[in-house]
Design a protein around this motif. Structure first.
Motif, mmCIF file in Angstrom:
data_model
loop_
_atom_site.group_PDB
_atom_site.id
_atom_site.type_symbol
_atom_site.label_atom_id
_atom_site.label_comp_id
_atom_site.label_asym_id
_atom_site.label_seq_id
_atom_site.Cartn_x
_atom_site.Cartn_y
_atom_site.Cartn_z
ATOM 1 N N HIS A 81 28.269 30.446 2.535
ATOM 2 C CA HIS A 81 27.095 31.312 2.768
ATOM 3 C C HIS A 81 27.714 32.589 3.894
ATOM 4 N N ARG A 82 28.580 32.015 5.323
ATOM 5 C CA ARG A 82 29.516 32.904 6.052
ATOM 6 C C ARG A 82 28.105 33.426 7.279
ATOM 7 N N ASP A 83 27.213 33.872 6.822
ATOM 8 C CA ASP A 83 26.173 34.426 7.928
ATOM 9 C C ASP A 83 24.851 33.619 8.468
ATOM 10 N N LEU A 84 25.059 32.092 8.320
ATOM 11 C CA LEU A 84 24.356 31.107 8.720
ATOM 12 C C LEU A 84 23.087 31.348 10.017
ATOM 13 N N LYS A 85 22.180 31.943 10.306
ATOM 14 C CA LYS A 85 21.419 32.064 11.344
ATOM 15 C C LYS A 85 19.997 31.952 11.896
ATOM 16 N N ALA A 86 19.566 31.746 12.390
ATOM 17 C CA ALA A 86 18.041 31.393 12.107
ATOM 18 C C ALA A 86 17.357 32.758 11.485
ATOM 19 N N SER A 87 17.526 33.992 11.747
ATOM 20 C CA SER A 87 16.409 35.594 11.243
ATOM 21 C C SER A 87 17.067 35.432 9.719
ATOM 22 N N ASN A 88 18.317 34.376 9.076
ATOM 23 C CA ASN A 88 18.603 34.619 7.421
ATOM 24 C C ASN A 88 17.897 33.605 6.696
ATOM 25 N N ILE A 89 16.579 32.793 7.538
ATOM 26 C CA ILE A 89 16.134 31.735 7.221
ATOM 27 C C ILE A 89 14.802 31.946 6.800
ATOM 28 N N LEU A 90 14.091 32.121 5.978
ATOM 29 C CA LEU A 90 12.701 33.136 5.705
ATOM 30 C C LEU A 90 11.477 31.225 5.881
ATOM 31 N N LEU A 91 10.751 32.063 5.852
ATOM 32 C CA LEU A 91 9.329 30.357 6.142
ATOM 33 C C LEU A 91 8.725 30.758 5.252
ATOM 34 N N ASP A 92 7.712 29.930 4.518
ATOM 35 C CA ASP A 92 6.667 30.591 3.207
ATOM 36 C C ASP A 92 5.504 30.267 4.047
ATOM 37 N N GLN A 93 4.445 29.870 3.036
ATOM 38 C CA GLN A 93 3.425 29.473 3.559
ATOM 39 C C GLN A 93 3.411 28.358 4.588
ATOM 40 N N GLU A 94 4.223 27.456 3.851
ATOM 41 C CA GLU A 94 4.090 26.179 4.603
ATOM 42 C C GLU A 94 4.979 25.980 5.504
ATOM 43 N N PHE A 95 5.797 26.604 5.571
ATOM 44 C CA PHE A 95 6.928 26.827 6.639
ATOM 45 C C PHE A 95 7.681 25.620 5.692
ATOM 46 N N ASN A 96 8.314 25.918 4.673
ATOM 47 C CA ASN A 96 9.139 25.437 4.175
ATOM 48 C C ASN A 96 10.361 26.412 4.410
ATOM 49 N N PRO A 97 11.597 25.911 5.006
ATOM 50 C CA PRO A 97 12.751 27.066 4.570
ATOM 51 C C PRO A 97 12.799 27.680 3.562
ATOM 52 N N LYS A 98 13.998 28.878 3.473
ATOM 53 C CA LYS A 98 14.909 29.336 2.600
ATOM 54 C C LYS A 98 15.599 30.293 2.233
#
Length: 818
Positions: A623-640
């Motif tokens: 991935h080379r750019d893993l960080k908190a702003s690149n983790i999205l959360l759905d309605q049940e706070f599952n990460p993507k």
């Protein structure tokens, strides 16, 4: 409560004495329960009383579990008519009915028993059933199991009786704070072979496939999970019921239909002190009813997931290219029996194509006392029969009309035989033709590969000579269209986002602004619009389209399409309700939404997404750019995991690659990548380690308090680790002694991930085993890299923290790895 007069005190005391003699699980005709009172089942498993849902002041009569920490309602009486205050009373009317009254004695709910009796009582049992019966004879007048809400308990039945037109089914809540009847219902369908259906507003939303006496054939990887056994009884005369039992009576199990239409099989986990989801339906996109339309088949491992059955072609090609497959497919070659019925034309008889590991379609017709060969013959002789199958425990099933809701399984499933015209099999009967076609296709494929490679090289050379980026991009998108990635037009996206109104702006990234939108079909989307001033450019845009369009995983954000018109370049993603992790994790107000369980679920989900990228996908991707702003959360706070503009594909034998162009985010890059341009799986592991420490601490890697400003977050964690004071790192909003071991283990894993040498860091599969406690003895971490915070003078930082530089320009004297 007001003071009682002496004249009123004696009757009250008498009533109080009377209540002391009454069993706590029963209410009799002479008694009532007010809002502050309740009854408890004999074994203290369930409680009945008045409650208010979360974020609501309305009052409802309900039944919930008595001895668990999570408040879990399993039945609600006055769902459609809530009480507005605490004046509610449950009593037995003079006609013998259970009724809920308000302070003015208005009826808000009734059991509606038609036969009037004068001596009835209601008892709450340890299985959660509230039973109204005649005291003298024990005759059951009414029971809550016959009128369920959203929960199915062991020994409760879902049933359908076509003779009496009576149904017992689950109905969802309208929302987590509103128990009134929502959009979804679950029940058993008694047509021919029993199936479980999930309906949305009366239309099929999901189905289980037919019951073969042991399992439902359409549930992927189905087995009698955990301790639970499902039972279906069919009298073959229109009456069917389904129930389930739990072999371990000491544990709690339930099936719940949540307000979003998900059927969840859960059990209470004493160790986690929470409900554990054992099975969920629908589980993925292919589980939704009729996703691919008539004669279409859904395969989660294909891209796109829908395709036409062999012998069929897309009905409306334009809609399929847009990712809307519901129009389905039509037969390419008419059947022989149809041609004979319409003309005197004669030809070879139709044949059957065998499909394996399939979820068989809806609307099956059952034939009794027919063996497998007769089943085939019976279908062949009936021109309206388009498919058949023979199944153990069921017998012969056949289908006429359209085949709806087919899907391909990778394991399990059943065989089905699809009727095709003889012409569709001609190529199989001529081996020479097959060989010729194979050789020809192979030659074309090789020639095409050489051609497209030459064309790509030519485009690269033209780009280097200054040819316009727009021409390069149009050529690229034409190639992407070959993979059926939907291409959106500017007008459609402008309408969806209200002309990119600032009110719809979700945020700003290195790529440019991101807007929320809604397509004409109601689907919510996130539109990522490339800014002209963006630090990222055309190459990152094309890289992200090419990569993420080939990836499918529950913990990776899904790319729905892209748009290129003039200078506009946009990516269209599925919309994530809770935005990005950093927007919640680092916000003093909202970070309380992320308790430890949710944070640990996020950590595990990121791991699963990384494992897919590194090991389980068709392509090995860093991935080379893993960080908190690149983790999205759905309605049940599952990460993507999102933003694949910097990602790179590894070849089959590559473990490490060197680049002269380092791109990423300061604070998350591994030392070997930042200083030497070397990246590998372990580069992503380093970024994950920093992210893990941020999740546990609730602090940004670059926001350490003033007195320790010389330390990075990893450096602070290392210092506290050596001082045997690691719990001081933990975000106070999640601190709980019950979770101390799990939190400590996560910090330990985080420190292992940020070690200076790549070879010392664990890979993602090992990290998952550590988090799941499959590995108990964790190695002692070594001092992390970049322990002291620094900013190299030759690194250019954008507002979003993106950095770009050439390896030859890096000054390493400011970086202290030890």
């Amino acid at each position: 409560m007001g003071l009682l007069s002496k004249t009123n005190l004696l009757p009250v005391l008498c009533c109080f004495c009377l209540n002391l003699t009454v069993a706590i699980d029963t209410i009799r005709s002479s008694q009532s329960i007010n809002d502050s009172e309740y009854i408890i089942s004999n074994g203290s498993v369930f409680k009945l009383g008045f409650f208010s849902p979360e974020n609501s002041t309305n009052r409802y009569l309900g039944i919930w579990y008595n001895n668990i920490s999570v408040f879990t309602v399993i039945w609600v009486a006055n769902r459609q008519k809530p009480l507005k205050d605490s004046s509610g009373i449950l009593t037995i009317s003079k006609e013998g009915n259970l009724v809920v009254l308000n302070g003015q004695a208005e009826i808000f709910w009734s059991s509606n028993v038609s036969n009037s009796v004068t001596n009835s009582s209601a008892t709450l049992g340890d299985f959660g059933n509230l039973v109204l019966q005649v005291d003298t004879t024990g005759l059951v007048l009414w029971e809550s199991f016959q009128h369920p809400s959203d929960t199915l308990l062991p020994k409760m039945k879902l049933s359908t009786n076509l003779r009496t037109d009576q149904r017992i089914q689950l109905t969802s809540w309208k929302s987590p704070s509103d128990p009134s009847i929502g959009s979804f219902s679950v029940g058993i369908d008694a047509r021919n072979i029993p199936e479980i259906f999930d309906w949305k507003e009366g239309h099929p939303y999901w189905r289980s496939g037919p019951w073969n006496g042991q399992v439902f054939l359409g549930i992927r990887n189905w087995n009698p999970l955990y301790r639970t056994r499902f039972i279906v009884v069919d009298d073959k005369q229109g009456a069917v019921f389904e129930t389930f039992t739990d072999s371990d009576v000491l544990h709690l199990s339930r099936v719940v239909l949540d307000w979003q239409g998900n059927g969840l099989l859960t059990y209470w986990d004493d160790g986690k002190d929470d409900w554990e989801v054992v099975h969920k339906n629908p589980e993925d996109e292919c589980d939704f009813y009729g996703t691919c339309g008539a004669f279409g088949i859904c395969d989660l491992l294909s891209s796109p997931i829908c395709s036409c059955l062999r012998g069929f072609e897309m009905k409306i090609i334009k809609e399929w290219n847009r990712g809307n497959w519901t129009s389905g497919c039509v037969r390419r070659t008419p059947l022989q029996c149809e041609r004979m019925n319409n003309s005197i034309e004669e030809g070879k008889a139709d044949g059957f194509l065998k499909l394996e590991m399939i979820k068989v379609p809806d609307f099956a017709e059952w034939s009794n006392h027919v063996n497998k060969e007769d089943c085939r013959k019976q279908c062949l002789e009936n021109c309206s029969c388009v498919a058949y199958g023979y199944y153990t425990g069921i017998g012969c099933l056949s289908w006429s009309g359209n085949l709806i809701d087919l899907r391909q399984f990778s394991v399990g499933g059943s065989d089905i035989y699809i009727r095709l015209a003889n012409l569709e099999f001609e190529e199989e009967r001529n081996l020479r033709v097959i060989i010729t076609i194979t050789v020809t296709i192979g030659a074309i494929a090789i020639a095409s590969t050489v051609f497209f490679f030459w064309r790509w090289m030519a485009r690269k050379k033209r780009a280097m000579k200054g040819e316009s980026n727009e021409s390069l991009l149009f050529d690229f998108l034409n190639d992407v269209k070959l993979q059926d990635l939907p291409i959106f037009n500017m007008e459609e996206l402008a309408t969806a986002t209200n002309n990119f109104d600032m009110a719809n702006k979700l945020g700003q990234g290195g790529f440019g602004p991101v807007y929320r939108g809604k397509l004409h079909n109601g689907q919510e989307i996130a539109v990522k619009r490339l800014s002209r001033a963006s630090g990222q450019g055309l190459e990152e845009f094309m890289n992200e389209v090419a990569l993420i369009s080939k990836l499918q995983h529950r913990n990776l954000v899904r790319l729905l399409g892209c748009c290129i018109e003039g200078e506009e370049k946009m990516l269209i993603y599925e919309y994530m309700l809770n935005k990005s992790l950093d927007a919640i994790l680092f916000d003093p107000v909202h970070q309380k939404l992320l308790n430890w369980r949710k944070r640990f679920n996020i950590i595990e989900g990121i791991c699963r997404g990384l494992l897919y990228l590194h090991r389980d996908s068709r392509l090995k991707i860093i991935h080379r750019d893993l960080k908190a702003s690149n983790i999205l959360l759905d309605q049940e706070f599952n990460p993507k995991i999102s933003d694949f503009g910097m990602a790179r594909i590894f070849g089959g034998n590559e473990d490490q690659v060197k680049t002269k162009r380092v791109a990423g985010t300061y604070g998350y890059m591994s030392p070997e990548y930042a200083m030497r341009g070397l990246f590998s799986e372990k580069s992503d592991v380093f970024s994950f380690g920093v992210l893990l420490l941020e999740i546990v601490s609730g602090r940004r890697n670059t926001s350490i308090c003033d007195e320790e400003q010389y330390l990075s977050l990893a450096g602070l964690a290392w210092k506290l680790w050596n001082d045997d004071n690691i719990m001081a790192l933990v975000d106070l909003t999640i601190w709980d002694p019950c979770f101390q071991m799990d939190i400590s283990k996560c910090i330990h894993v985080g420190l292992l991930c940020v070690q200076e040498l790549a070879r010392d860091r664990p890979n993602v599969s090992t990290i998952i085993s550590m988090l799941k406690s499959e590995i108990l003895d964790l190695p002692t971490p070594k001092q992390p890299a970049f322990m002291e915070r620094q900013i190299a003078s030759n690194i250019e930082l954008t507002q979003q923290g993106q950095i770009r530089f050439s390896i030859c320009n890096i000054t390493t004297s400011t970086v202290n790895g030890r």
